[in-house]
Design a protein around this motif. Structure first.
Motif, PDB file in Angstrom:
ATOM      1  N   GLY A 162      -5.282   5.756 -11.692  1.00 45.97           N
ATOM      2  CA  GLY A 162      -6.464   5.886 -10.846  1.00 45.97           C
ATOM      3  C   GLY A 162      -6.114   6.000  -9.377  1.00 45.97           C
ATOM      4  N   THR A 163      -7.161   6.097  -8.573  1.00 43.54           N
ATOM      5  CA  THR A 163      -6.979   6.187  -7.120  1.00 43.54           C
ATOM      6  C   THR A 163      -7.694   5.026  -6.447  1.00 43.54           C
ATOM      7  OG1 THR A 163      -8.926   7.614  -6.902  1.00 43.54           O
ATOM      8  CG2 THR A 163      -6.783   8.694  -7.146  1.00 43.54           C
ATOM      9  N   TYR A 164      -7.216   4.694  -5.236  1.00 42.30           N
ATOM     10  CA  TYR A 164      -7.719   3.522  -4.540  1.00 42.30           C
ATOM     11  C   TYR A 164      -7.976   3.856  -3.072  1.00 42.30           C
ATOM     12  CZ  TYR A 164      -5.525   1.602  -8.695  1.00 42.30           C
ATOM     13  OH  TYR A 164      -5.145   1.358  -9.994  1.00 42.30           O
ATOM     14  N   PRO A 165      -8.963   3.192  -2.460  1.00 43.27           N
ATOM     15  CA  PRO A 165      -9.234   3.432  -1.039  1.00 43.27           C
ATOM     16  C   PRO A 165      -8.018   3.127  -0.172  1.00 43.27           C
ATOM     17  CG  PRO A 165     -11.040   2.226  -2.054  1.00 43.27           C
ATOM     18  CD  PRO A 165      -9.931   2.258  -3.056  1.00 43.27           C
ATOM     19  N   LEU A 166      -7.907   3.846   0.930  1.00 42.89           N
ATOM     20  CA  LEU A 166      -6.831   3.655   1.890  1.00 42.89           C
ATOM     21  C   LEU A 166      -7.332   2.781   3.042  1.00 42.89           C
ATOM     22  CD1 LEU A 166      -4.000   4.430   3.090  1.00 42.89           C
ATOM     23  CD2 LEU A 166      -5.179   6.345   4.219  1.00 42.89           C
ATOM     24  N   LEU A 167      -6.574   1.738   3.359  1.00 47.90           N
ATOM     25  CA  LEU A 167      -6.887   0.864   4.485  1.00 47.90           C
ATOM     26  C   LEU A 167      -5.724   0.898   5.470  1.00 47.90           C
ATOM     27  CD1 LEU A 167      -8.320  -2.241   2.564  1.00 47.90           C
ATOM     28  CD2 LEU A 167      -9.574  -0.300   3.528  1.00 47.90           C
ATOM     29  N   VAL A 168      -6.021   1.132   6.738  1.00 51.36           N
ATOM     30  CA  VAL A 168      -4.986   1.273   7.769  1.00 51.36           C
ATOM     31  C   VAL A 168      -5.112   0.123   8.761  1.00 51.36           C
ATOM     32  CG1 VAL A 168      -4.017   2.772   9.547  1.00 51.36           C
ATOM     33  CG2 VAL A 168      -5.080   3.769   7.505  1.00 51.36           C
ATOM     34  N   PHE A 169      -4.013  -0.588   8.987  1.00 50.03           N
ATOM     35  CA  PHE A 169      -4.022  -1.770   9.856  1.00 50.03           C
ATOM     36  C   PHE A 169      -3.189  -1.533  11.107  1.00 50.03           C
ATOM     37  CE2 PHE A 169      -2.488  -5.834  11.445  1.00 50.03           C
ATOM     38  CZ  PHE A 169      -3.633  -6.630  11.406  1.00 50.03           C
ATOM     39  N   SER A 170      -3.698  -2.054  12.239  1.00 45.69           N
ATOM     40  CA  SER A 170      -2.983  -1.987  13.519  1.00 45.69           C
ATOM     41  C   SER A 170      -2.832  -3.400  14.078  1.00 45.69           C
ATOM     42  CB  SER A 170      -3.761  -1.112  14.511  1.00 45.69           C
ATOM     43  OG  SER A 170      -3.165  -1.145  15.795  1.00 45.69           O
ATOM     44  N   SER A 189      -4.108  -6.362  -4.262  1.00 45.91           N
ATOM     45  CA  SER A 189      -4.270  -6.947  -5.592  1.00 45.91           C
ATOM     46  C   SER A 189      -5.638  -6.628  -6.189  1.00 45.91           C
ATOM     47  CB  SER A 189      -4.065  -8.464  -5.534  1.00 45.91           C
ATOM     48  OG  SER A 189      -5.198  -9.142  -5.006  1.00 45.91           O
ATOM     49  N   HIS A 190      -6.575  -6.204  -5.351  1.00 45.16           N
ATOM     50  CA  HIS A 190      -7.915  -5.845  -5.809  1.00 45.16           C
ATOM     51  C   HIS A 190      -8.124  -4.329  -5.840  1.00 45.16           C
ATOM     52  CE1 HIS A 190     -10.052  -9.747  -6.120  1.00 45.16           C
ATOM     53  NE2 HIS A 190      -9.107 -10.145  -5.295  1.00 45.16           N
ATOM     54  N   GLY A 191      -7.055  -3.568  -5.708  1.00 46.73           N
ATOM     55  CA  GLY A 191      -7.196  -2.122  -5.838  1.00 46.73           C
ATOM     56  C   GLY A 191      -7.404  -1.393  -4.536  1.00 46.73           C
ATOM     57  N   TYR A 192      -6.571  -1.684  -3.548  1.00 43.99           N
ATOM     58  CA  TYR A 192      -6.554  -0.937  -2.288  1.00 43.99           C
ATOM     59  C   TYR A 192      -5.107  -0.573  -1.977  1.00 43.99           C
ATOM     60  CZ  TYR A 192     -11.356  -2.362  -1.313  1.00 43.99           C
ATOM     61  OH  TYR A 192     -12.715  -2.545  -1.382  1.00 43.99           O
ATOM     62  N   ILE A 193      -4.930   0.523  -1.270  1.00 44.16           N
ATOM     63  CA  ILE A 193      -3.610   0.867  -0.734  1.00 44.16           C
ATOM     64  C   ILE A 193      -3.679   0.632   0.772  1.00 44.16           C
ATOM     65  CG2 ILE A 193      -1.948   2.716  -0.327  1.00 44.16           C
ATOM     66  CD1 ILE A 193      -2.711   3.884  -3.018  1.00 44.16           C
ATOM     67  N   VAL A 194      -2.900  -0.345   1.206  1.00 49.99           N
ATOM     68  CA  VAL A 194      -2.916  -0.758   2.609  1.00 49.99           C
ATOM     69  C   VAL A 194      -1.660  -0.239   3.293  1.00 49.99           C
ATOM     70  CG1 VAL A 194      -3.079  -2.702   4.213  1.00 49.99           C
ATOM     71  CG2 VAL A 194      -4.150  -2.859   1.949  1.00 49.99           C
ATOM     72  N   VAL A 195      -1.826   0.391   4.431  1.00 51.21           N
ATOM     73  CA  VAL A 195      -0.680   0.798   5.237  1.00 51.21           C
ATOM     74  C   VAL A 195      -0.808   0.135   6.601  1.00 51.21           C
ATOM     75  CG1 VAL A 195      -1.831   2.934   5.999  1.00 51.21           C
ATOM     76  CG2 VAL A 195       0.654   2.729   6.184  1.00 51.21           C
ATOM     77  N   SER A 196       0.239  -0.600   6.976  1.00 54.62           N
ATOM     78  CA  SER A 196       0.246  -1.270   8.264  1.00 54.62           C
ATOM     79  C   SER A 196       1.243  -0.578   9.182  1.00 54.62           C
ATOM     80  CB  SER A 196       0.631  -2.748   8.103  1.00 54.62           C
ATOM     81  OG  SER A 196       0.567  -3.419   9.350  1.00 54.62           O
ATOM     82  N   ILE A 197       0.836  -0.391  10.428  1.00 56.54           N
ATOM     83  CA  ILE A 197       1.601   0.405  11.389  1.00 56.54           C
ATOM     84  C   ILE A 197       2.340  -0.493  12.371  1.00 56.54           C
ATOM     85  CG2 ILE A 197       1.404   2.100  13.258  1.00 56.54           C
ATOM     86  CD1 ILE A 197      -1.183   3.066  11.937  1.00 56.54           C
ATOM     87  N   ASP A 198       3.597  -0.178  12.612  1.00 61.60           N
ATOM     88  CA  ASP A 198       4.316  -0.716  13.768  1.00 61.60           C
ATOM     89  C   ASP A 198       4.152   0.284  14.906  1.00 61.60           C
ATOM     90  OD1 ASP A 198       5.398  -3.233  13.480  1.00 61.60           O
ATOM     91  OD2 ASP A 198       7.262  -2.538  12.559  1.00 61.60           O
ATOM     92  N   HIS A 199       3.579  -0.144  16.012  1.00 67.32           N
ATOM     93  CA  HIS A 199       3.463   0.730  17.180  1.00 67.32           C
ATOM     94  C   HIS A 199       4.699   0.506  18.055  1.00 67.32           C
ATOM     95  CE1 HIS A 199      -0.764   1.725  16.344  1.00 67.32           C
ATOM     96  NE2 HIS A 199      -0.919   0.452  16.030  1.00 67.32           N
ATOM     97  N   GLY A 283      -7.780  -4.141  12.295  1.00 62.24           N
ATOM     98  CA  GLY A 283      -6.674  -4.546  13.158  1.00 62.24           C
ATOM     99  C   GLY A 283      -6.990  -5.845  13.857  1.00 62.24           C
ATOM    100  N   HIS A 284      -5.942  -6.448  14.388  1.00 61.67           N
ATOM    101  CA  HIS A 284      -6.060  -7.715  15.111  1.00 61.67           C
ATOM    102  C   HIS A 284      -5.839  -7.477  16.594  1.00 61.67           C
ATOM    103  CE1 HIS A 284      -4.239 -11.525  16.747  1.00 61.67           C
ATOM    104  NE2 HIS A 284      -5.347 -11.992  16.214  1.00 61.67           N
ATOM    105  N   SER A 285      -6.714  -8.066  17.416  1.00 59.02           N
ATOM    106  CA  SER A 285      -6.585  -8.012  18.870  1.00 59.02           C
ATOM    107  C   SER A 285      -6.588  -6.557  19.344  1.00 59.02           C
ATOM    108  CB  SER A 285      -5.315  -8.759  19.300  1.00 59.02           C
ATOM    109  OG  SER A 285      -5.307  -9.021  20.669  1.00 59.02           O
TER     110      SER A 285
END
Length: 433
Positions: A162-170, A189-199, A283-285
């Motif tokens: 299956g496919t899962y929503p994409l979540l992008v974190f900053s 764990s609940h069916g999301y693909i999370v990508v976190s970015i190093d700036h 994102g945080h801050s």
């Protein structure tokens, strides 16, 4: 664990020194046996996972190993105690060993082992890293003329269909892409693909796939510190903020566009399992501020979580009265704001938070939650990973329980994205937790 071990070492060294002084002997043979025994106990505790092995234990392990080897060699060679007993020598050696233990145990104390926040989803979570090269941008922080690189890490359901929503974190200023790993893990764990970015140059450090480490830019660090100290005029502050936001959103746009392209052509299972029609950003801050801006600019972003950030993108600098005002344009992307005490108390009194005011009609549909007793870094994993560093960086210990805070935050973020991206359940957070 680290503090307990240090106290044990200090008590032992003091007690053994007193024993030697009272008996007027060095007791070298006894100490050698104790050294061997201590290393064996340490090894047993490590193998049995009472001590969870990590980089922070390396120096202690090396010290105990060397002391055990020295003790073993001394016993085998049956070295006689030819050194004459001296009280000053006993005291000096005891002090030196205490200082050595303080040094080797400092990583364990600064980065203690801790219980990971609960993961409630059905999927096993895997991770992967990648480095994206933006050939359309030259790195402004370097004079080498290289293209901008952006390092990312994925958290995703392992071995699933299956496919899962994409979540992008900053991450925030000085942050790193793993700053909220517990949140990413819970979401995946609940069916999301999370990508976190190093700036790069905004993060404390980042490592690319070829091993190159990039540290935070001193110029950026000074800008943040001087802004917080109020050393800039409002106009200068506004221009600096817009510069920060441009770099952040350029990185986020580039990452999202790259992932969408790879989802069409890359056979890597990570990209093939992404539902490109369901995208959320959070994102945080400073990363939260950039996420809010992305939610306004991109039509394909369907949900935004702002963790403890001012709405930098909604600020307008009014040169006539040298002050900030909020944009009059309605914000239509579903938005969830999470605030700590540090930000909550500024909403109605600090100019850069003018757009965050709860009575701002342009954000009538936004959800807002306040974690009472939380500090700015309580909304990241740092208080778990390093309570000492968190307390230093945020100016004291938070009054809220760190596990309650991060687990409740993770639960709320999951419910928000479930509601907005998957149409699951009903989202109605409390005003205060």
């Amino acid at each position: 664990m680290g503090i307990l071990l240090l106290l044990t070492a200090v008590i032992f060294e003091i007690a053994f020194a007193i024993y030697c002084i009272a008996t007027k002997q060095n007791h070298k043979k006894l100490k050698n046996w104790i050294r061997i025994a201590v290393f064996i106990v340490f090894a047993i505790l490590t193998v049995s996972s009472v001590i969870v092995w990590s980089f922070s234990w390396v120096m202690l392990a090396i010290l105990l190993f060397l002391l055990a080897v020295y003790g073993t060699v001394s016993l085998i060679l049956k070295k006689k105690n030819i050194k004459q007993y001296k009280t000053s020598t006993i005291v000096w050696k005891s002090i030196m060993m205490i200082l050595i233990f303080v040094f080797v145990l400092s990583p364990v104390i600064i980065f203690p082992q801790y219980q990971s926040p609960k993961v409630t989803g059905e999927y096993e979570v895997a991770t992967a890293t990648d480095t994206f090269i933006d050939k359309s941008r030259i790195e402004d922080f370097s004079d080498k003329g290289d293209n901008r690189i952006v390092n990312v890490e994925f958290w995703y359901p392992k071995n699933t269909d299956g496919t899962y929503p994409l979540l992008v974190f900053s991450h925030g200023a000085y942050g790193i892409k793993t700053s909220n790993s517990s949140t990413y893990t819970e979401l995946a764990s609940h069916g999301y693909i999370v990508v976190s970015i190093d700036h790069p140059y905004h993060s404390f450090y980042t490592r690319s796939e070829d091993g190159i480490v990039t540290m935070i830019s001193p110029d950026f660090k000074n800008e943040v510190e001087n802004t917080n100290k109020g050393l800039y005029s409002n106009e200068e502050r506004y221009n600096i903020i817009q510069k920060w936001m441009k770099l952040r959103t350029d990185d986020m746009n580039f990452v999202i566009d790259t992932i969408l392209t790879k989802a069409k052509s890359d056979n890597d299972p990570i990209y093939q399992h992404i539902n490109t029609e369901k995208i959320g950003v959070f994102g945080h801050s400073m990363g939260g501020a950039a996420s809010v801006l992305l939610g306004r600019e991109r039509d394909d972003v369907s949900a935004v979580v702002n963790i403890d950030a001012p709405f930098f993108s909604e600020l307008i600098y009014n040169k006539a009265d040298d002050n900030f005002m909020a944009s009059s344009k309605a914000y239509t992307t579903p938005l969830f704001n999470i605030y700590s005490d540090d930000v909550w108390r500024q909403l109605n009194r600090t100019p850069v938070y003018v757009a965050n005011k709860l009575n701002n009609k342009q954000f009538e549909g936004a959800y807002t939650t306040h974690f009472k007793g939380a500090k700015h870094l309580s909304l990241t994993d740092l208080p778990l990973f390093s309570p000492i560093l968190a307390n230093i960086l945020q100016g004291g210990k938070a009054d809220i329980d760190k596990y309650y805070c991060i687990e409740t935050e993770n639960e709320l973020i999951l419910k928000f994205f479930d509601f907005e991206l998957k149409g699951i359940g009903h989202f109605a957070p409390k005003e205060t937790y």
